[in-house]
Scaffold this active site. Structure first.
Site, PDB file in Angstrom:
ATOM      1  N   CYS A  15     -23.321 -26.231  44.870  1.00 43.22           N
ATOM      2  CA  CYS A  15     -22.356 -25.895  46.395  1.00 43.22           C
ATOM      3  C   CYS A  15     -23.078 -25.207  47.148  1.00 43.22           C
ATOM      4  O   CYS A  15     -24.055 -24.404  46.808  1.00 43.22           O
ATOM      5  CB  CYS A  15     -20.861 -25.522  46.153  1.00 43.22           C
ATOM      6  SG  CYS A  15     -21.175 -24.078  46.115  1.00 43.22           S
ATOM      7  N   ASP A  69     -10.798 -10.673  49.311  1.00 39.24           N
ATOM      8  CA  ASP A  69     -11.074  -9.910  47.892  1.00 39.24           C
ATOM      9  C   ASP A  69     -12.433  -8.549  47.664  1.00 39.24           C
ATOM     10  O   ASP A  69     -13.230  -8.836  48.177  1.00 39.24           O
ATOM     11  CB  ASP A  69     -11.170 -10.355  46.566  1.00 39.24           C
ATOM     12  CG  ASP A  69     -10.408 -11.678  46.343  1.00 39.24           C
ATOM     13  OD1 ASP A  69      -8.916 -10.813  46.304  1.00 39.24           O
ATOM     14  OD2 ASP A  69     -10.434 -12.645  45.888  1.00 39.24           O
ATOM     15  N   ASP A  99     -14.053 -11.641  54.347  1.00 37.13           N
ATOM     16  CA  ASP A  99     -14.193 -12.013  53.597  1.00 37.13           C
ATOM     17  C   ASP A  99     -11.710 -11.279  52.979  1.00 37.13           C
ATOM     18  O   ASP A  99     -11.507 -10.718  53.284  1.00 37.13           O
ATOM     19  CB  ASP A  99     -14.377 -11.022  52.798  1.00 37.13           C
ATOM     20  CG  ASP A  99     -14.946 -11.062  51.084  1.00 37.13           C
ATOM     21  OD1 ASP A  99     -14.580 -12.210  50.664  1.00 37.13           O
ATOM     22  OD2 ASP A  99     -14.534 -10.081  50.503  1.00 37.13           O
TER      23      ASP A  99
END
Length: 216
Positions: free
Chosen positions: A123, A40, A38
């Protein structure tokens, strides 16, 4: 408001020199195909909806962890939700600029898989959905079952599980207690998370004869 197609993630190539999966596979039959991070809160300090490369600051231990993976020849990539695009706060160019800065500081990364959609866009790539992990694995030629995802919140771990990959949580003050309790594995810092990734008990790889014979 800036919107993005509601089905596919953005995929960006890393800087030249990023390691693919073949180098590691050739030397380490039972190790991971790839390690995905990941962005952030994991690799860099979380600055909400950041589009300014000057505000990028690596998290403690990130340089050490990435340097170790690079020295071992392991393919690494980044999987990142960036809903600021859907919210009209970021553009593709700004996302790429921040990614490039992270790549310069910590990379090179072999692939960047980014979800530009919002929580309500439906999504399949926004974590905790598996789309980003699967897209990154496909680009790398890595098997999800032999891939480790390292992140700081529960959606990172859920995306790993949904994709059939392995997860390691590195909690921060923003990580919820329930996310820590439910994580498959936790590490106090990124170097330790890499240790756990390398020690993941993968199934032995199929031999060339078994592969030729169509065995799974």
């Amino acid at each position: 408001m800036t919107t993005a197609p509601a089905t596919r993630p953005w995929l960006f190539a890393g800087r030249p020199g990023a390691v693919g999966t073949s180098v590691w596979r050739a030397a380490h039959r039972d190790g991971p195909d790839a390690v995905l991070f990941d962005r952030d809160g994991t690799l860099v300090v979380d600055v909400p909806y950041n589009g300014d490369p000057r505000r990028v600051r690596p998290r403690p231990g990130a340089e050490e962890a990435l340097a170790r993976l690079g020295a071992l020849g392991i393919a690494v990539g980044v999987v990142s939700n960036q809903s600021g695009v859907a919210r009209g706060l970021l553009t593709r160019r700004k996302v790429q600029a921040v990614n490039h800065r992270v790549d310069l500081l910590l990379g090179p990364f072999a692939v960047w898989a980014v979800c530009p959609h919002g929580p309500g866009d439906g999504c399949g790539c926004r974590k905790p959905a598996p789309g980003l992990v699967l897209a990154a694995c496909a680009r790398l030629g890595a098997r999800p079952s032999r891939t480790v995802v390292i992140g700081d919140i529960g959606s990172d771990m859920a995306a790993a599980t949904a994709a059939g990959a392995h997860g390691v949580l590195v909690p921060t003050p923003a990580t919820l207690p329930a996310e820590i309790a439910e994580a498959p594995r936790t590490a106090p810092d990124l170097p330790t998370a890499v240790d756990l990734a390398l020690a993941t008990p993968f199934r032995p790889r199929a031999t060339a004869a078994r592969i030729a014979g169509g065995a799974p």
